[in-house]
Scaffold this active site. Structure first.
Site, PDB file in Angstrom:
ATOM      1  N   ASP A 407     -23.734  10.776   7.117  1.00 55.20           N
ATOM      2  CA  ASP A 407     -22.491  10.977   6.279  1.00 55.20           C
ATOM      3  C   ASP A 407     -21.678  11.875   6.975  1.00 55.20           C
ATOM      4  O   ASP A 407     -22.056  12.709   7.843  1.00 55.20           O
ATOM      5  CB  ASP A 407     -22.819  11.547   4.952  1.00 55.20           C
ATOM      6  CG  ASP A 407     -21.681  11.578   3.982  1.00 55.20           C
ATOM      7  OD1 ASP A 407     -20.571  11.070   4.202  1.00 55.20           O
ATOM      8  OD2 ASP A 407     -21.738  12.461   2.799  1.00 55.20           O
ATOM      9  N   GLU A 410     -17.162  11.714  10.581  1.00 52.77           N
ATOM     10  CA  GLU A 410     -15.751  11.387  10.896  1.00 52.77           C
ATOM     11  C   GLU A 410     -15.433  12.164  12.202  1.00 52.77           C
ATOM     12  O   GLU A 410     -14.635  11.794  12.992  1.00 52.77           O
ATOM     13  CB  GLU A 410     -14.858  11.436   9.940  1.00 52.77           C
ATOM     14  CG  GLU A 410     -14.943  10.287   9.080  1.00 52.77           C
ATOM     15  CD  GLU A 410     -16.248  10.585   8.006  1.00 52.77           C
ATOM     16  OE1 GLU A 410     -16.520  11.604   7.853  1.00 52.77           O
ATOM     17  OE2 GLU A 410     -16.494   9.525   7.352  1.00 52.77           O
ATOM     18  N   ASP A 485     -16.172   6.747  -0.301  1.00 56.60           N
ATOM     19  CA  ASP A 485     -15.940   7.195  -1.666  1.00 56.60           C
ATOM     20  C   ASP A 485     -14.902   6.491  -2.398  1.00 56.60           C
ATOM     21  O   ASP A 485     -13.715   7.027  -2.554  1.00 56.60           O
ATOM     22  CB  ASP A 485     -15.646   8.784  -1.491  1.00 56.60           C
ATOM     23  CG  ASP A 485     -16.749   9.726  -1.165  1.00 56.60           C
ATOM     24  OD1 ASP A 485     -17.855   9.111  -1.027  1.00 56.60           O
ATOM     25  OD2 ASP A 485     -16.393  10.798  -0.601  1.00 56.60           O
TER      26      ASP A 485
HETATM   27  O1  MIG Z   1     -18.284  15.598   0.272  1.00 59.13           O
HETATM   28  O2  MIG Z   1     -23.376  14.140   0.217  1.00 59.13           O
HETATM   29  O3  MIG Z   1     -19.550   9.738   0.814  1.00 59.13           O
HETATM   30  O4  MIG Z   1     -21.702   9.154  -0.561  1.00 59.13           O
HETATM   31  O5  MIG Z   1     -22.688  11.481  -1.841  1.00 59.13           O
HETATM   32  C1  MIG Z   1     -19.002  14.844  -0.126  1.00 59.13           C
HETATM   33  C2  MIG Z   1     -22.366  13.932  -1.010  1.00 59.13           C
HETATM   34  C3  MIG Z   1     -19.940  14.668   0.925  1.00 59.13           C
HETATM   35  C4  MIG Z   1     -19.596  11.979   0.696  1.00 59.13           C
HETATM   36  C5  MIG Z   1     -20.231  10.639   0.694  1.00 59.13           C
HETATM   37  C6  MIG Z   1     -21.003  10.284  -0.671  1.00 59.13           C
HETATM   38  C7  MIG Z   1     -22.135  11.488  -0.642  1.00 59.13           C
HETATM   39  C8  MIG Z   1     -21.491  12.857  -0.535  1.00 59.13           C
HETATM   40  N1  MIG Z   1     -20.519  12.945   0.614  1.00 59.13           N
END
Ligand code: MIG
Length: 800
Positions: A407, A410, A485
């Protein structure tokens, strides 16, 4: 007086007359008076690569997205020259390059129809700010041309009239038309006069695409640095365009383990351990199939990657083992940000070995994410990727985690403009050092790649499973993905449908959305409708942020729970069908979901359709995306389609109303299809499959279907231990024949097929299997019988 055209072209520079040309095997070089060089590589008869430099020599040729397995070679190549043009002819294409201005046009070699034509063609602007060029290309849009592709853009299938950019961005609660979002896939497909071609602009800088937005008859694309470097990929079938694109940028390096195609349950976050177990137990208690459960960031110690919060998870190995005994795979999240903490081993090692990204003048790239201030590994350095891959040893080999979820790659940075690194951050980029402007779009891809390498090593002899949020073209080789998200709203259900279709069309089929929506909370109806769609997505996972309540299948009341169970059961029954579609995708790059335009581009009704799609090869799906619906209108492609629920037949080529109350949805099966089914299992491997059901949908005429199986995990299938069955159905007025052709060395656990025949238009006199008559029975009006899996020909003969 200043002319409008002068204003328009102000700042733009153009190649001038071509003065020389040379050929080097499969590559041609054309040089202009003003030192522009156009390099044309004949990648294949149907794939041409165009690359330009304005500096008379090219930089080192390197791409993260082009795979070393990409096919090369052509059947035919001929170069001619007349007063005006150089003319390159392959067995599929004719490409003309104008001597006066380097503009190109491309024709179908068979019927010489025009497919693609430069308008201004290549032009550029010098960038005083950072050096180099802003590289641009403009192309004439042909009559009625439509455009598709471009990754995860949350917009209608047809991109015409719109403008986009590619810059991988953390996009919490994005909405329809938000651009850019998480992925950069600079690949689009043009379709006109029933012929399709693709453009893959392999440039990792921030890139832009304009599909007849600024000028109604012009499509253009440009990037803020790097080279004008793109591939022209001819179809003329759209599925061939996609398949050729994945030939270049790669296909999954292995088929996922079958469990990864099961149902997954996730939430931010399930903790402590007792909560994880409670959720898992509830699935088994309510008999809702589920294969995987996720640990989001709270399992870690202060969000430090590769650590555990021992208060919440005192013995992770034991927990993972117990979950596994109950049929659950544990999947853990890993982010790129490494907490600045001199007591933390991963941080210390990264620092000592100089693995973290640095700013232009030397300081570390410091950014705030979940753990607080962090440094970030430079995943574009192969040595860093190797290090990173080895960090998974304990998590995977020792503790037994089966999948890793990447996650924030980016990379996302909190509380800063642009939500990511500043442009000046330096990257190794395989030794071709560069700034973040060039490396940004591939950062997440390289993280997922390193994660994949680790999982592959430590899961061996089982297959790895990785999920990523960020991606650039080619990431499909390593990992699955989700659409980020999203929001629990009806429009987001429609957006999820569009994004998954678009990703499949963009060469990335292992994709799904956060079912039910990540932010906010769905009501039971929305949740049920989303599950109905989600079970037909290659990646099927419920996930939510959890700040608006629970989102497990049972929290919306019994009637919703029952609907959810019913649809998840359908997915588990269809696993051999989905697995076959995956095998075809991994092997040939055929998208697992086919938007109607990809399914039948010759039917212009499909060009603007958004909702309907084909799941695999034979199943037509149309989700209900409106509240309180009792059904909907949908378009049926040409041909005849059986209603999955009551087996009535619909003749395609028009829009029709379909009833679909909350416990149903429009599902249709192409006539002639043979659909393989497994029994419902609570998780993959729960049961030994002792019979394969084959649902045969009668068609007057011929139709082929395939069933691919193997051990569902491990790599033996690469050594020939697979089982591929090709069924050929020939239906006639008074008979039906099914022939089976088998290949592969894998022995399936079952010995027999249960065959169910739907829609037989005649009364049966007898059924012969390999010339011997057998007994038959009836099931809900359908004919059914059991035959050996070894049969070669089955013959149903009607009464005279
Ligand atoms: O800033 O890890 O898209 O699926 O549950 C949020 C917490 C960070 C974003 C991800 C989401 C995940 C969440 N993450």
């Amino acid at each position: 007086m200043i002319l409008n055209t002068e204003l328009e072209y102000k700042g733009n520079l153009f190649p001038s007359r071509i003065i020389s040309y040379k050929k080097d095997l499969d590559t041609l070089y054309f040089t202009s008076v003003n030192n522009v060089v156009l390099q044309v590589t004949i990648q294949r008869d149907s794939v041409l690569r165009f690359r330009y430099t304005t500096a008379s020599i090219f930089e080192k040729d390197f791409s993260y997205s082009i795979t070393k397995y990409a096919s090369k070679g052509f059947n035919h190549l001929e170069i001619k020259e007349d007063d005006e043009y150089y003319i390159i002819t392959t067995s599929k294409l004719i490409c003309k390059i104008s001597k006066v201005d380097m503009r190109k046009s491309i024709f179908d070699a068979k019927d010489t129809s025009l497919i693609y034509e430069d308008e201004l063609g290549f032009h550029w602007e010098e960038s005083y700010e950072v050096g180099g060029d802003i590289v641009k290309m403009s192309v004439k849009s042909q009559e009625s041309e439509c455009y598709y592709g471009l990754g995860d853009k949350p917009v209608e299938n047809n991109l015409k009239g719109k403008r986009f950019q590619n810059w991988v961005t953390d996009s919490f609660a994005y909405d329809r038309d938000t651009d850019p979002i998480y992925k950069a896939i600079p690949f689009y497909i043009g379709l006109h006069h029933q012929k399709s071609y693709g453009i893959f602009f392999d440039n990792t800088f921030r890139s832009h695409f304009d599909f007849c937005h600024e000028r109604r008859n012009i499509t253009s694309f440009w990037a803020e640095g790097g080279e004008m470097n793109y591939y022209f990929i001819y179809g003329p079938e759209m599925s061939d365009v996609v398949s050729n694109y994945t030939d270049l940028t790669g296909r999954p390096q292995h088929i996922p383990p079958l469990w990864a195609l099961g149902f997954h349950q996730c939430k931010w976050s399930y903790y402590p351990e007792s909560k994880v177990k409670e959720i898992a137990n509830k699935f088994r208690e309510l008999k809702i199939p589920c294969d995987a459960i996720y640990l989001d960031i709270d399992y870690m110690d202060g969000f430090r990657c590769f650590t555990w919060n021992k208060d919440h998870f005192p013995n992770p190995k034991k927990m993972v083992k117990e979950l596994s005994d109950d049929g659950f795979k544990t999947i853990a999240i890993i982010d790129p940000g490494i907490k600045i903490d001199h007591e933390y081993a991963v941080f210390k090692e990264g620092l000592e070995k100089n693995y973290f990204c640095k700013r232009a003048d030397g300081p570390y790239m410091k950014g705030k994410v979940w753990p607080g201030e962090c440094y970030f590994p430079d995943f574009t350095n192969p040595e860093v990727r190797e290090w990173w891959s080895n960090l998974f040893k304990e998590l995977v080999e020792e503790i037994g985690v089966k999948g890793v979820w990447n996650d924030m790659n980016e990379p996302a940075v909190m509380d800063v403009p642009g939500k990511s690194f500043p442009d000046d951050v330096r990257h190794n980029y395989e030794g071709i050092h560069c700034s973040h402007r060039k490396a940004h779009n591939v950062y997440g891809m390289q993280m997922a790649r390193a994660t994949y390498q680790g999982l592959k090593k430590f899961s061996y002899p089982k297959r790895p499973f990785v999920i990523t949020r960020a991606a650039y073209s080619g990431t499909q080789r390593y990992t699955s993905s989700w659409t980020g998200d999203n929001i629990a709203s009806w429009d987001h259900l429609a957006i999820a449908n569009l994004q998954t279709q678009r990703m499949c069309m963009s060469g990335f089929s292992f994709i799904g959305s956060d079912i039910g929506g990540f932010t906010e909370q769905p009501n039971g109806e929305l949740f049920a409708r989303w599950i109905q769609l989600g079970v037909f997505h290659p990646f099927c996972r419920v996930h939510s942020s959890g700040d608006h309540g629970d989102q497990e299948p049972w929290v919306f009341g019994t009637s919703i729970t029952n609907i959810v169970r019913k649809f998840i059961e359908i997915r588990y029954q269809l696993l051999p069908y989905l697995y076959t579609a995956f095998w075809r995708y991994a092997g040939e790059g055929i998208p697992i979901l086919k938007s109607l335009v990809l399914f039948d581009q010759e039917d212009s009704h499909t060009h603007y359709r958004n909702d309907e799609f084909i799941f695999g090869e034979k199943i037509l799906i149309c989700p209900i995306i409106e509240q309180n619906a009792k059904g909907r209108r949908m378009y049926f492609p040409q041909g005849r389609w059986y209603n999955f629920w009551d087996r009535t037949v619909v003749v395609g080529g028009e829009e029709k109303w379909v009833d679909a109350d909350i416990d149903s949805m429009p599902i249709f099966v192409k006539e002639g299809a043979i659909i393989p089914k497994y029994p419902v299992q609570q998780f993959v491997g729960e049961k030994t499959i002792d019979q394969l059901e084959l649902d045969v949908y009668f068609k007057k005429g011929n139709e082929s279907s395939e069933v691919y199986e193997d051990a569902h995990d491990g790599y033996d299938y690469k050594k020939g231990r697979y089982s591929l069955r090709n069924f050929k159905q020939v239906g006639k007025k008074n008979s039906l024949t099914i022939q089976q052709f088998k290949s592969g060395k894998y022995k399936t656990s079952y010995d027999t097929f249960k065959i169910i025949i739907h829609g037989l238009p005649f009364k049966i006199d007898r059924v012969e299997v390999d010339n011997e008559e057998i007994d038959i029975s009836k099931l809900n009006g359908d004919v059914t019988f059991i035959v050996s899996k070894e049969f070669t020909e089955l013959h149903i003969i009607g009464k005279k």
